[in-house]
Design a protein around this motif. Structure first.
Motif, PDB file in Angstrom:
ATOM      1  N   ILE A 175       0.832  -1.206   0.000  1.00  0.00           N
ATOM      2  CA  ILE A 175       0.000   0.000   0.000  1.00  0.00           C
ATOM      3  C   ILE A 175       0.870   1.261   0.000  1.00  0.00           C
ATOM      4  N   LEU A 176       2.070   1.152   0.550  1.00  0.00           N
ATOM      5  CA  LEU A 176       2.981   2.302   0.532  1.00  0.00           C
ATOM      6  C   LEU A 176       3.418   2.630  -0.898  1.00  0.00           C
ATOM      7  N   LEU A 177       3.656   1.599  -1.698  1.00  0.00           N
ATOM      8  CA  LEU A 177       3.993   1.827  -3.111  1.00  0.00           C
ATOM      9  C   LEU A 177       2.771   2.287  -3.892  1.00  0.00           C
ATOM     10  N   TRP A 178       1.601   1.726  -3.570  1.00  0.00           N
ATOM     11  CA  TRP A 178       0.379   2.159  -4.242  1.00  0.00           C
ATOM     12  C   TRP A 178       0.186   3.660  -4.064  1.00  0.00           C
ATOM     13  N   HIS A 179       0.442   4.139  -2.859  1.00  0.00           N
ATOM     14  CA  HIS A 179       0.295   5.576  -2.609  1.00  0.00           C
ATOM     15  C   HIS A 179       1.180   6.383  -3.553  1.00  0.00           C
ATOM     16  N   VAL A 180       2.423   5.972  -3.668  1.00  0.00           N
ATOM     17  CA  VAL A 180       3.376   6.701  -4.508  1.00  0.00           C
ATOM     18  C   VAL A 180       2.901   6.739  -5.958  1.00  0.00           C
ATOM     19  N   THR A 181       2.423   5.616  -6.446  1.00  0.00           N
ATOM     20  CA  THR A 181       2.015   5.565  -7.856  1.00  0.00           C
ATOM     21  C   THR A 181       0.633   6.166  -8.100  1.00  0.00           C
ATOM     22  N   ALA A 182      -0.232   6.190  -7.080  1.00  0.00           N
ATOM     23  CA  ALA A 182      -1.614   6.645  -7.286  1.00  0.00           C
ATOM     24  C   ALA A 182      -1.838   8.110  -6.924  1.00  0.00           C
ATOM     25  N   PHE A 183      -0.931   8.713  -6.212  1.00  0.00           N
ATOM     26  CA  PHE A 183      -1.161  10.061  -5.692  1.00  0.00           C
ATOM     27  C   PHE A 183      -1.528  11.066  -6.791  1.00  0.00           C
ATOM     28  N   GLY A 184      -0.708  11.159  -7.814  1.00  0.00           N
ATOM     29  CA  GLY A 184      -0.952  12.139  -8.877  1.00  0.00           C
ATOM     30  C   GLY A 184      -2.256  11.890  -9.610  1.00  0.00           C
ATOM     31  N   ARG A 185      -2.558  10.618  -9.885  1.00  0.00           N
ATOM     32  CA  ARG A 185      -3.826  10.293 -10.567  1.00  0.00           C
ATOM     33  C   ARG A 185      -5.031  10.685  -9.716  1.00  0.00           C
ATOM     34  N   ALA A 186      -4.979  10.375  -8.425  1.00  0.00           N
ATOM     35  CA  ALA A 186      -6.099  10.707  -7.541  1.00  0.00           C
ATOM     36  C   ALA A 186      -6.295  12.225  -7.486  1.00  0.00           C
ATOM     37  N   ARG A 187      -5.209  12.955  -7.384  1.00  0.00           N
ATOM     38  CA  ARG A 187      -5.292  14.420  -7.329  1.00  0.00           C
ATOM     39  C   ARG A 187      -5.883  14.979  -8.626  1.00  0.00           C
ATOM     40  N   ARG A 188      -5.386  14.529  -9.760  1.00  0.00           N
ATOM     41  CA  ARG A 188      -5.919  15.011 -11.053  1.00  0.00           C
ATOM     42  C   ARG A 188      -7.392  14.659 -11.196  1.00  0.00           C
ATOM     43  N   ARG A 189      -7.767  13.468 -10.774  1.00  0.00           N
ATOM     44  CA  ARG A 189      -9.166  13.024 -10.890  1.00  0.00           C
ATOM     45  C   ARG A 189     -10.077  13.915 -10.050  1.00  0.00           C
ATOM     46  N   MET A 190      -9.711  14.164  -8.798  1.00  0.00           N
ATOM     47  CA  MET A 190     -10.549  15.007  -7.927  1.00  0.00           C
ATOM     48  C   MET A 190     -10.709  16.409  -8.510  1.00  0.00           C
ATOM     49  N   ARG A 191      -9.622  16.947  -8.987  1.00  0.00           N
ATOM     50  CA  ARG A 191      -9.670  18.307  -9.526  1.00  0.00           C
ATOM     51  C   ARG A 191     -10.482  18.370 -10.819  1.00  0.00           C
ATOM     52  N   ALA A 192     -10.401  17.333 -11.628  1.00  0.00           N
ATOM     53  CA  ALA A 192     -11.222  17.277 -12.850  1.00  0.00           C
ATOM     54  C   ALA A 192     -12.698  17.167 -12.491  1.00  0.00           C
ATOM     55  N   TRP A 193     -13.027  16.362 -11.505  1.00  0.00           N
ATOM     56  CA  TRP A 193     -14.425  16.257 -11.067  1.00  0.00           C
ATOM     57  C   TRP A 193     -14.936  17.605 -10.591  1.00  0.00           C
ATOM     58  N   GLN A 194     -14.103  18.317  -9.847  1.00  0.00           N
ATOM     59  CA  GLN A 194     -14.535  19.613  -9.328  1.00  0.00           C
ATOM     60  C   GLN A 194     -14.787  20.608 -10.466  1.00  0.00           C
ATOM     61  N   ALA A 195     -14.012  20.510 -11.517  1.00  0.00           N
ATOM     62  CA  ALA A 195     -14.144  21.437 -12.644  1.00  0.00           C
ATOM     63  C   ALA A 195     -15.271  21.063 -13.609  1.00  0.00           C
ATOM     64  N   ASP A 196     -15.835  19.880 -13.464  1.00  0.00           N
ATOM     65  CA  ASP A 196     -16.852  19.383 -14.393  1.00  0.00           C
ATOM     66  C   ASP A 196     -18.253  19.779 -13.918  1.00  0.00           C
ATOM     67  N   PRO A 197     -18.902  20.725 -14.591  1.00  0.00           N
ATOM     68  CA  PRO A 197     -20.226  21.160 -14.149  1.00  0.00           C
ATOM     69  C   PRO A 197     -21.315  20.109 -14.349  1.00  0.00           C
ATOM     70  N   SER A 198     -21.044  19.065 -15.108  1.00  0.00           N
ATOM     71  CA  SER A 198     -22.068  18.040 -15.332  1.00  0.00           C
ATOM     72  C   SER A 198     -22.090  16.975 -14.229  1.00  0.00           C
ATOM     73  N   GLY A 199     -21.098  16.994 -13.363  1.00  0.00           N
ATOM     74  CA  GLY A 199     -21.039  15.999 -12.290  1.00  0.00           C
ATOM     75  C   GLY A 199     -21.603  16.540 -10.991  1.00  0.00           C
ATOM     76  N   PRO A 200     -21.520  15.733  -9.943  1.00  0.00           N
ATOM     77  CA  PRO A 200     -22.004  16.201  -8.636  1.00  0.00           C
ATOM     78  C   PRO A 200     -21.085  17.295  -8.095  1.00  0.00           C
ATOM     79  N   PRO A 201     -21.578  18.088  -7.148  1.00  0.00           N
ATOM     80  CA  PRO A 201     -20.713  19.086  -6.522  1.00  0.00           C
ATOM     81  C   PRO A 201     -19.539  18.393  -5.827  1.00  0.00           C
ATOM     82  N   VAL A 202     -18.380  19.024  -5.903  1.00  0.00           N
ATOM     83  CA  VAL A 202     -17.165  18.486  -5.295  1.00  0.00           C
ATOM     84  C   VAL A 202     -16.568  19.559  -4.400  1.00  0.00           C
ATOM     85  N   VAL A 203     -16.321  19.191  -3.149  1.00  0.00           N
ATOM     86  CA  VAL A 203     -15.577  20.073  -2.255  1.00  0.00           C
ATOM     87  C   VAL A 203     -14.230  19.409  -1.996  1.00  0.00           C
ATOM     88  N   LEU A 204     -13.170  20.182  -2.212  1.00  0.00           N
ATOM     89  CA  LEU A 204     -11.813  19.683  -1.994  1.00  0.00           C
ATOM     90  C   LEU A 204     -11.211  20.399  -0.802  1.00  0.00           C
TER      91      LEU A 204
END
Length: 176
Positions: free
Chosen positions: A130-159
């Motif tokens: 799980i420690l390696l998973w964190h290293v490899t997944a961090f950037g993807r998770a961050r980009r995904r959350m920020r894309a969801w927040q910017a997408d007006p067609s999706g649910p509201p996102v608070v970051l």
């Protein structure tokens, strides 16, 4: 803001998704469905993705729920039904530190994680750590959350960029 009834909590491993989901469930009186319980069988055997999707669809058909994650093969399901996505967009060092601290505690206490599964030195030191998973997944998770927040067609996102920001928001959230 009226209290949401269907909440997806999202972040990289170790940021505090489950802790936040549990707090939201207590505060709002909503049922929390820990994702790990739905995805892992005893012995860390992963449930097939089709079964994962079916289980998540069953939860998301309900009128009230909190999920503490969204993974490949079914991420669209909670996003399509959520009233709110709460993202923990903490700095890498903070989420990694929390993960290290939690992993060390679980190794020491032999705390059960889900369905009889526990962390072990073998799992922590493996290529599937799980420690390696964190290293490899961090950037993807961050980009995904920020894309969801910017997408007006999706649910509201608070970051939330810090635990202090999250605590201020929680203090203003209507309770049951």
């Amino acid at each position: 803001m009226s209290a949401p009834r269907r909440i997806l909590v999202y972040a990289v491993y170790g940021a505090g998704k489950s802790t936040l989901a549990e707090r939201l469930a207590d505060r709002l009186g909503l049922p929390w469905y820990p994702v790990d319980d739905l995805l892992w069988q005893p012995g860390w055997v992963e449930v097939p993705v089709a079964t994962q999707r079916s289980r998540i669809e069953a939860v998301c058909r309900r009128e009230r729920w909190i999920l503490d994650g969204a993974y490949h093969g079914w991420r669209d399901v909670p996003l399509g039904r959520a009233d709110l996505v709460v993202g923990l967009d903490y700095p890498r060092w903070l989420s990694y530190w929390r993960l290290l601290r939690r992993t060390a505690r679980r190794l020491r206490t032999r705390e059960e994680i889900c369905n009889g599964n526990r962390e072990s030195w073998t799992s922590v030191l493996s290529r599937d750590s799980i420690l390696l998973w964190h290293v490899t997944a961090f950037g993807r998770a961050r980009r995904r959350m920020r894309a969801w927040q910017a997408d007006p067609s999706g649910p509201p996102v608070v970051l939330f960029r810090s635990p202090a920001d999250l605590e201020r928001w929680l203090a203003d959230l209507p309770g049951r």
